[in-house]
Design a protein around this motif. Structure first.
Motif, short mmCIF file in Angstrom:
data_model
loop_
_atom_site.label_atom_id
_atom_site.label_comp_id
_atom_site.label_asym_id
_atom_site.label_seq_id
_atom_site.Cartn_x
_atom_site.Cartn_y
_atom_site.Cartn_z
N ASN A 1 16.44 38.95 27.65
CA ASN A 1 17.83 38.78 27.21
C ASN A 1 18.73 39.07 28.40
OD1 ASN A 1 16.91 38.34 24.58
ND2 ASN A 1 16.89 40.53 24.15
N MET A 2 19.55 38.10 28.77
CA MET A 2 20.33 38.21 29.99
C MET A 2 21.78 37.79 29.79
SD MET A 2 18.31 38.93 32.59
CE MET A 2 16.64 38.86 33.17
N ALA A 3 22.63 38.39 30.61
CA ALA A 3 24.02 37.94 30.78
C ALA A 3 24.05 37.25 32.13
CB ALA A 3 24.98 39.12 30.75
N ILE A 4 24.67 36.07 32.18
CA ILE A 4 24.66 35.25 33.40
C ILE A 4 26.09 34.84 33.72
CG2 ILE A 4 23.71 33.20 34.52
CD1 ILE A 4 21.58 33.21 32.17
N ALA A 5 26.52 35.14 34.93
CA ALA A 5 27.89 34.82 35.36
C ALA A 5 27.85 33.98 36.63
CB ALA A 5 28.68 36.09 35.63
N VAL A 6 28.73 33.00 36.72
CA VAL A 6 28.90 32.19 37.92
C VAL A 6 30.35 32.32 38.36
CG1 VAL A 6 28.88 29.86 38.89
CG2 VAL A 6 27.06 30.56 37.34
N VAL A 7 30.54 32.65 39.65
CA VAL A 7 31.88 32.78 40.21
C VAL A 7 32.06 31.76 41.33
CG1 VAL A 7 32.07 35.23 39.65
CG2 VAL A 7 31.24 34.56 41.90
N ASP A 8 33.32 31.45 41.63
CA ASP A 8 33.63 30.53 42.73
C ASP A 8 33.76 31.32 44.03
OD1 ASP A 8 36.18 31.71 42.70
OD2 ASP A 8 37.13 30.00 41.76
N THR A 9 34.16 30.66 45.10
CA THR A 9 34.24 31.31 46.41
C THR A 9 35.31 32.40 46.49
OG1 THR A 9 35.71 29.60 47.27
CG2 THR A 9 33.35 29.31 47.64
N GLY A 10 36.20 32.42 45.53
CA GLY A 10 37.21 33.48 45.47
C GLY A 10 36.77 34.64 44.60
N GLY A 11 35.56 34.56 44.06
CA GLY A 11 35.06 35.61 43.18
C GLY A 11 35.58 35.50 41.75
N ASN A 12 36.18 34.35 41.42
CA ASN A 12 36.74 34.14 40.08
C ASN A 12 35.69 33.54 39.16
OD1 ASN A 12 39.51 34.78 40.93
ND2 ASN A 12 39.28 32.92 42.12
N LEU A 13 35.66 34.02 37.94
CA LEU A 13 34.68 33.56 36.97
C LEU A 13 34.88 32.08 36.66
CD1 LEU A 13 32.35 34.60 35.17
CD2 LEU A 13 34.06 34.99 33.38
N VAL A 14 33.80 31.31 36.76
CA VAL A 14 33.82 29.89 36.43
C VAL A 14 33.15 29.67 35.09
CG1 VAL A 14 33.03 27.58 37.10
CG2 VAL A 14 33.84 29.18 38.85
N LEU A 15 32.00 30.34 34.89
CA LEU A 15 31.25 30.17 33.65
C LEU A 15 30.45 31.43 33.37
CD1 LEU A 15 30.69 27.95 31.50
CD2 LEU A 15 28.71 27.28 32.85
N PHE A 16 30.35 31.78 32.10
CA PHE A 16 29.60 32.96 31.70
C PHE A 16 28.81 32.64 30.45
CE2 PHE A 16 29.00 36.71 29.11
CZ PHE A 16 28.40 37.56 30.02
N GLN A 17 27.61 33.19 30.37
CA GLN A 17 26.78 33.01 29.17
C GLN A 17 25.99 34.28 28.92
OE1 GLN A 17 25.19 29.16 28.60
NE2 GLN A 17 23.22 29.96 27.96
N ARG A 18 25.98 34.69 27.66
CA ARG A 18 25.18 35.86 27.26
C ARG A 18 24.19 35.41 26.21
NH1 ARG A 18 25.70 39.98 23.22
NH2 ARG A 18 27.66 39.06 22.56
N LEU A 19 22.92 35.57 26.50
CA LEU A 19 21.89 35.20 25.53
C LEU A 19 21.92 36.18 24.36
CD1 LEU A 19 18.95 34.33 27.96
CD2 LEU A 19 20.72 32.84 27.04
N ASP A 20 21.47 35.73 23.22
CA ASP A 20 21.47 36.57 22.02
C ASP A 20 20.74 37.89 22.29
OD1 ASP A 20 22.81 34.60 20.63
OD2 ASP A 20 20.99 33.77 19.72
#
Length: 170
Positions: free
Chosen positions: A62-81
């Motif tokens: 079970n994982m939380a997954i975050a993707v940020v851009d080159t400025g460190g700003n969140l682009v997409l986030f997903q948390r599995l059940d």
């Protein structure tokens, strides 16, 4: 009317760079330092998250997954059940750490593991010296980073690397 320049200059960035270089936490003379490219877009971030999610599900993590851009700003986030809530901020922090320092967060974890001078990283605000943050590269340029949290840090790193490699293999 001319604007007066502020006499206060924030010394923290220069101090931080000095500490990292002087104390050998991060070596300044690396071959071909990475540079930032264009920001990761939403479609690319979705591919990265999908690859990371597939690796996590394959291993039943079970994982939380975050993707940020080159400025460190969140682009997409997903948390599995059933992922622990605490992993949300940690995943974001690992992604930002990898992006901001232009290296996997594992490098900073290794500096802390060595003790001594490396322990100073623990006092730097916003730094997550834990494995699980990886750079996302496209055409040799940093376009963002992925951060993963929810299991042991080595497992977080495995999932992050699977996600980060999603764009380079295509």
């Amino acid at each position: 009317m001319k604007r007066k320049h502020s006499i206060f200059v924030n010394p923290f960035p220069k101090f931080l760079a000095f500490c990292f270089i002087f104390f050998g936490i991060i070596h300044p003379f690396q071959a071909q330092p990475l540079s930032y490219g264009p920001n990761i877009n939403l479609e690319q971030a979705k591919k990265v998250i999908a690859a990371a999610e597939a690796e996590a599900k394959k291993n039943q993590w079970n994982m939380a997954i975050a993707v940020v851009d080159t400025g460190g700003n969140l682009v997409l986030f997903q948390r599995l059940d059933n992922t622990q809530i605490g992993s949300i901020d940690i995943a974001k922090g690992k992604a930002s750490t990898a992006n901001n320092f232009k290296r996997p967060s594992r490098v900073l974890e290794e500096a802390v593991e060595k003790g001594g001078i490396g322990l100073r990283l623990l006092a730097v605000p916003g730094v997550f010296p834990l494995e699980g943050g990886e750079l996302i590269l496209l055409d040799g340029k940093i376009i963002g980073a992925i951060g993963v949290s929810g299991a042991q840090s080595t497992q977080d790193g495995q999932v992050a690397r699977a996600g980060a490699s999603a764009l380079s293999s295509k």
